[in-house]
Design a protein around this motif. Structure first.
Motif, short mmCIF file in Angstrom:
data_model
loop_
_atom_site.label_atom_id
_atom_site.label_comp_id
_atom_site.label_asym_id
_atom_site.label_seq_id
_atom_site.Cartn_x
_atom_site.Cartn_y
_atom_site.Cartn_z
N TRP A 100 0.49 12.22 3.60
CA TRP A 100 1.61 13.09 3.99
C TRP A 100 2.84 12.26 4.32
O TRP A 100 3.96 12.61 3.94
N ASP A 101 2.64 11.14 4.99
CA ASP A 101 3.75 10.30 5.41
C ASP A 101 4.53 9.76 4.22
O ASP A 101 5.76 9.80 4.20
N ARG A 102 3.84 9.26 3.21
CA ARG A 102 4.57 8.64 2.11
C ARG A 102 5.30 9.67 1.25
O ARG A 102 6.26 9.34 0.55
N GLN A 103 4.84 10.94 1.31
CA GLN A 103 5.50 11.97 0.52
C GLN A 103 6.56 12.74 1.31
O GLN A 103 7.64 13.03 0.79
N MET A 104 6.24 13.06 2.59
CA MET A 104 7.10 13.95 3.36
C MET A 104 7.79 13.27 4.54
O MET A 104 8.68 13.83 5.15
N GLY A 105 7.34 12.07 4.89
CA GLY A 105 7.99 11.34 5.97
C GLY A 105 7.30 11.49 7.30
O GLY A 105 6.34 12.25 7.46
N ALA A 106 7.81 10.76 8.28
CA ALA A 106 7.14 10.62 9.57
C ALA A 106 7.39 11.73 10.58
O ALA A 106 6.49 12.06 11.35
N PRO A 107 8.60 12.32 10.67
CA PRO A 107 8.89 13.20 11.81
C PRO A 107 7.90 14.33 12.02
O PRO A 107 7.55 14.65 13.16
N SER A 108 7.43 14.95 10.95
CA SER A 108 6.54 16.11 11.10
C SER A 108 5.14 15.73 11.54
O SER A 108 4.33 16.60 11.86
N LEU A 109 4.84 14.44 11.57
CA LEU A 109 3.48 13.99 11.89
C LEU A 109 3.34 13.41 13.30
O LEU A 109 2.23 13.07 13.70
#
Length: 361
Positions: A100-109
């Motif tokens: 998820w991080d590499r596709q959508m980025g860090a903030p939502s995680l």
């Protein structure tokens, strides 16, 4: 003492209790089998010249201590349920976060990953036997390294540093030099972002030295590529080229980009071409644009943030060649990707680059 209590009860106007019953009351008070009423509390305060807290907190302390022992015993017992199947599940959760991080980025995680780390830290803290601790520590180190990179990407440098420190401690517990070297390599980027570039170079250089002969070849190749980038940032072209050559030598053949020893590393020929283009851009060398374009054409579309970083490199390369139109277009595409992934790190790079493009017009 019984006589004194009896006398004080009489003076204070409390109902009479025969001496045998009073002895029973005192015994039951001492053993916690009978509560002490307010009248008897006044009597006991008068007899001993002490406050309520001084007289009765000892009973409460015993209760608290008993509860603490029970809680610790329960946590240790629960840790026994963390078997290999559970560890695989926790590792799988880390992998989902990584994807998820590499596709959508860090903030939502942020919240989910924080809870995940807490689960792993508790599992490690209450596991007793080294044979049970090592596999948990291995998963914790990988998750903490991911959390460190995410924190760095959104500008949380102190949080990133602490996550990498946790990753290093867990790697020691796991007795895994590959995880240790990876955490050190990632941590060097925190030093770069805080301006401690020479120290960053020393750290990545030591990570490579510590890893040599102890880690899989792909991990060593990744470390050497990171060393090349940091050396270029430090203005050390000879060290940078030497590290790139070593990275290419250690990289296994084929398109496979993962290694089971360090799941957080993604590296194959395409990734190394992108890295080489990045290094040459930093050094202001010709050929960078060609390598970056080659890497872009072959890049897996799921690496959204990495694509944004690559396009920033391309924009810098085009700017160096005086191709301002191409530089603006790549910067525009990179900004869109940075917005999608929430990468403050890439936005900072873009802001500095935009100023250079504007002043070159």
């Amino acid at each position: 003492m019984i006589v004194e209590i009896e006398n004080r009860r009489s003076i204070m106007g409390l109902s009479a209790v025969n001496r045998a019953s009073l002895k029973t009351y005192v015994s039951e008070w001492e053993n916690g089998r009978r509560s002490i009423g307010e009248g008897d509390r006044r009597v006991l305060r008068s007899v001993f010249g002490l406050t309520d807290g001084e007289l009765f907190e000892q009973v409460a302390a015993h209760d608290v201590l008993d509860a603490a022992y029970a809680e610790l015993a329960l946590r240790i017992e629960e840790s026994k349920s963390v078997d290999l199947r559970m560890i695989d599940t926790l590792a799988g959760q880390t992998e989902l976060f990584r994807s998820w991080d590499r596709q959508m980025g860090a903030p939502s995680l942020a919240d989910q990953l924080s809870a995940h780390l807490s689960t792993l830290e508790n599992a490690l803290a209450y596991s007793v036997l080294p044979s049970a601790r090592r596999p948990v520590a291995r998963v914790l180190s990988g998750a903490a390294t991911l959390a460190g990179w995410q924190a760095l990407d959104v500008g949380g440098v102190d949080r990133a540093w602490r996550h990498y420190e946790l990753a290093r401690r867990a790697a020691v517990e796991a007795e895994n030099p590959a995880l240790m070297a990876h955490a050190m390599g990632e941590q060097a980027y925190v030093l770069v972002d805080t301006g401690n570039i020479d120290l960053a170079f020393d750290l990545i250089h030591e990570a490579v030295a510590c890893a040599h002969g102890k880690v899989p070849n792909r991990v060593l190749s990744w470390l050497c590529a990171a060393e090349a980038e940091i050396a270029a940032t430090a203005g050390r072209p000879d060290d940078s080229h030497d590290a790139l050559e070593r990275s290419a030598e250690w990289l296994p053949d084929g398109q496979e980009m993962r290694d089971s020893e360090v799941p957080g590393i993604f590296l194959n020929g395409t990734h190394l071409t992108r890295w080489r283009g990045n290094v040459r851009t930093l050094l202001g060398e010709p050929g960078a644009i060609g390598e970056l374009c080659t890497a872009l054409d072959a890049m897996d579309g799921s690496f959204t943030r990495a694509e944004g970083s690559l396009r920033i490199d391309l924009a810098q390369g085009y700017l160096a060649c005086g191709k301002l139109g191409e530089a603006r277009e790549q910067a525009r595409l990179a900004r869109s990707l940075a917005s999608r992934t929430g990468s403050l790190r890439n936005r900072r790079r873009l802001d500095r680059l935009t100023v250079k493009i504007s002043t070159s017009t």
